[in-house]
Write a protein that holds these residues in place. Structure first.
Motif, short mmCIF file in Angstrom:
data_model
loop_
_atom_site.label_atom_id
_atom_site.label_comp_id
_atom_site.label_asym_id
_atom_site.label_seq_id
_atom_site.Cartn_x
_atom_site.Cartn_y
_atom_site.Cartn_z
N THR A 35 17.95 3.90 6.33
CA THR A 35 17.10 4.92 6.39
C THR A 35 15.64 4.56 6.99
N ILE A 36 15.34 5.02 8.01
CA ILE A 36 13.87 4.54 8.62
C ILE A 36 13.02 5.65 8.69
N ILE A 87 9.42 7.12 9.48
CA ILE A 87 8.20 7.04 10.15
C ILE A 87 7.13 7.88 9.75
N ARG A 133 16.84 8.19 11.59
CA ARG A 133 15.53 7.79 11.86
C ARG A 133 14.68 9.06 11.38
N MET A 192 7.18 0.25 15.96
CA MET A 192 8.69 1.08 16.11
C MET A 192 9.67 0.12 16.56
N GLU A 240 11.54 8.38 19.22
CA GLU A 240 12.78 7.70 18.93
C GLU A 240 13.33 8.29 17.73
N SER A 241 12.98 9.34 17.08
CA SER A 241 13.30 9.90 15.72
C SER A 241 14.70 10.97 15.87
N ASP A 242 15.42 10.87 14.75
CA ASP A 242 16.50 11.67 14.66
C ASP A 242 16.20 13.13 14.02
N GLU A 262 18.60 -1.65 11.71
CA GLU A 262 19.85 -1.01 12.32
C GLU A 262 20.92 -1.95 12.85
N CYS A 303 12.55 -0.61 13.76
CA CYS A 303 13.90 -0.04 13.86
C CYS A 303 14.88 -1.08 14.43
#
Lengths: 294, 298
Positions: free
Chosen positions: A175-176, A178, A2, A160, A194-196, A168, A164
């Protein structure tokens, strides 16, 4: 994976970076969390649209059961309730839907009804990208706040969740992207929580730099790995480069101002579908982020 | 004193650049930056602002805190909290201050009195006040309450103006306060529109710009506030500029002018100058817009 795209200052090119990144990624989902002014769908024009209403809870009062104790009015920390003409009255815009009034009511006179504050629109965009053989699909999820509503948070949360969960679960590698609202307040925070990885899009100006430092603080506070994309990079703003060097923030990509990009974007075109050079730059950007995340 | 608010819906269309130029042209003695989560107006130099502003804390919603000595880890607070603000780490419960909205439900529900509500500083207000009054603020990272802070910025401006009776000085032909707003249509924008005499929307000639302009116009309409529109960087798309002009005619919204794209704009800003201080086509266009607004407000 994300990836959140944010900027602090508005209009630096968040949506530009987001839609182009989605365009070069496999199994991409694009989530528009800028629910006050959602624009991604003007570029990634989705079809097969479904609209999911977003509700918050609002108390309603049973006049026959209410004993007039005012416990609810006294409890409400947001001053959303007043007691007039022998009954409690609610100001819906001020209510945070915490359920507190319901909890404190001993007469069981309060129930909750749903109030619509926005919608989440989902759809798919069939892309025809240069360099990609297949016509891959991009899932497009757009949060849209009702006009006149103050709080964007419930719509962002719903967007979200819808954006998501589905991809997933169904595919291995998704690949998300945002697309976040401007600023560094609660709605930006909700969007990146909630992102990476966070991409900070910066404009090399005094304004852009000042607001960039604010979102960088936000991202650091939340311990998110991040890097910057400098948009309209032709005229460098030295304090920005010095700051990145001192703070050890990677400069992932620099996008010069090109009239053709501006022209295409103003018409709602995804530039990486027309410009091979930019397409490959975005592929490179995605790979750099993947190396950090995976 | 008439209040002019500069908004745009979409970010980065040139709100602050426009507001700064209008402040310069109008010699306004009162102005405010209501873009509390990305304030920038203070970066555009104005020699009339005194360096040291008066800084004060802004208290937003209270935040709850769990007293771990009293907490028996029953988890009732976690069940009742609707904001996912209660976290369990090991056996112990904690408050996530960024999620807590200060509703007080956990304090009420806790059978052991282990939760208390505490004041929370959600931002910082600054008031510059000598020859001119300049009210600005900065929201703390990730905080809500931006609408309340905007209201506080405007109140600070009004109070300071009343105190110094700027409204009564005949120094300028007309007094008006210029307020720089934030992008979007949510709580800070709604709070900034409240009570102003006119909203100037700075639109951008792109599909995004048009969509956002229409949403901000509807928002101002709900709040029954008069709107006028100008287009910035109009020459980047004459076609979209004409669409905006067409929309204004259809909605009977006064159109006050178009500003050309000017490479000198960023350069001026980086040097801390307003466009009004330099000679360029954008500056001339802004002066025409200033005159049009002046006529509407007088």
């Amino acid at each position: 994976m994300r990836i959140a795209v944010l900027s602090g200052k508005g209009g630096t090119g968040k949506t530009f970076v987001s839609v182009n990144l989605a365009n070069v990624a496999e199994n991409a989902t694009y989530i528009d969390c800028d629910v006050e002014e959602p624009n991604g769908r003007l570029f990634l024009k989705p079809t097969q649209i479904k609209e999911i209403p977003v509700y918050t809870k609002l108390p309603i009062f049973d006049e026959n059961k209410c004993v007039g104790c005012r416990a609810c009015v006294n409890f409400c920390h947001f001053n959303a309730l007043v007691y007039i003409r022998n009954k409690p009255k609610i100001f819906p815009d001020v209510c945070h839907s915490c359920g507190g009034c319901n909890l404190v009511c001993n007469a069981n006179a309060i129930q909750e009804e749903l109030r619509q504050v926005g919608i989440v629109e989902t759809g798919v965009y069939n892309r025809t990208a240069v360099g990609l053989e297949d016509t891959n699909r991009i899932h497009v999820v757009t949060g849209i706040l009702n006009i006149g509503e103050a709080s964007a948070i419930p719509v962002i949360k719903e967007a979200m969740e819808l954006g998501c969960d589905e991809p997933e679960k169904s595919v291995k590698k998704s690949t998300i992207i945002i697309d976040c609202p401007p600023g560094s307040s609660c709605s930006a925070m909700e969007s990146i929580s909630e992102s990476d990885y966070c991409i900070l899009v910066v404009e090399p100006t005094a304004f852009g730099f000042h607001n960039f430092k604010m979102v960088y603080e936000l991202v650091s506070l939340m311990n998110k790995p991040c890097g910057i994309v400098i948009n309209k990079s032709d005229l460098p703003y030295l304090p920005l480069n010095q700051y990145c060097e001192i703070q050890n923030i990677p400069i992932l990509m620099e996008i010069p101002y090109k009239e053709v990009y501006a022209q295409l974007s103003s018409k709602g075109e995804v530039v990486t579908q027309h410009d091979t050079e930019l397409f490959h730059q975005f592929v490179g950007l995605l790979h750099r982020i993947e190396e950090v995340c995976l | 004193m008439k209040r002019l608010l500069v908004l745009s819906g979409k970010g980065g269309t040139g709100k602050t650049t426009t507001a700064a130029a209008l402040i310069y042209f109008s010699k306004a003695s009162a102005f405010a930056d209501c873009d509390v989560d990305a304030p920038n107006l203070h970066l555009v130099s104005n020699t009339r602002i005194d360096e040291n502003g008066k800084v004060s804390d802004f208290y937003g919603s209270k935040k709850s805190r769990i007293d771990v000595e009293k907490c028996v880890n029953c988890g009732l607070c976690l069940q009742k909290c609707r904001f996912q603000a209660i976290q369990k780490i090991g056996a112990q419960y904690y408050i996530n201050e960024y999620h807590c909205e200060g509703c007080g439900v956990c304090e009420f529900i806790c059978p052991h009195g282990a939760i208390v509500m505490q004041d929370d500083i959600a931002g910082e207000l600054t008031l510059h006040n000598n020859e001119v009054v300049f009210s600005t603020a900065k929201l703390k990272m990730g905080r809500g309450n931006s609408g309340k802070l905007v209201t506080a910025v405007k109140k600070q401006l009004t109070d300071a103006c009343n105190e110094f009776q700027i409204e009564n000085t005949m120094e300028h032909e007309m007094e008006f306060a210029i307020i720089d707003g934030s992008p979007g249509i949510g709580c800070p924008v709604i709070a900034s529109i409240n009570g102003v005499d006119l909203v100037l929307v700075v639109a951008e000639p792109s599909l995004s710009g048009i969509s956002d302009m229409e949403r901000i116009i509807k928002t101002a309409d709900i709040l029954q506030t008069k709107v006028v529109v100008c287009v910035n960087k109009y020459d980047t798309s004459i076609e979209n500029t004409e669409s905006i002009e067409q929309i204004c005619r259809e909605k009977s919204i006064e159109y006050v002018g178009r500003i050309p794209y000017d490479k000198q704009a960023s350069r001026a800003i980086n040097e801390g100058k307003t466009l009004a201080e330099i000679t360029c086509p954008a500056s001339d266009a802004l002066y025409e817009i200033y005159k049009a607004i002046h006529n509407i407000l007088k």
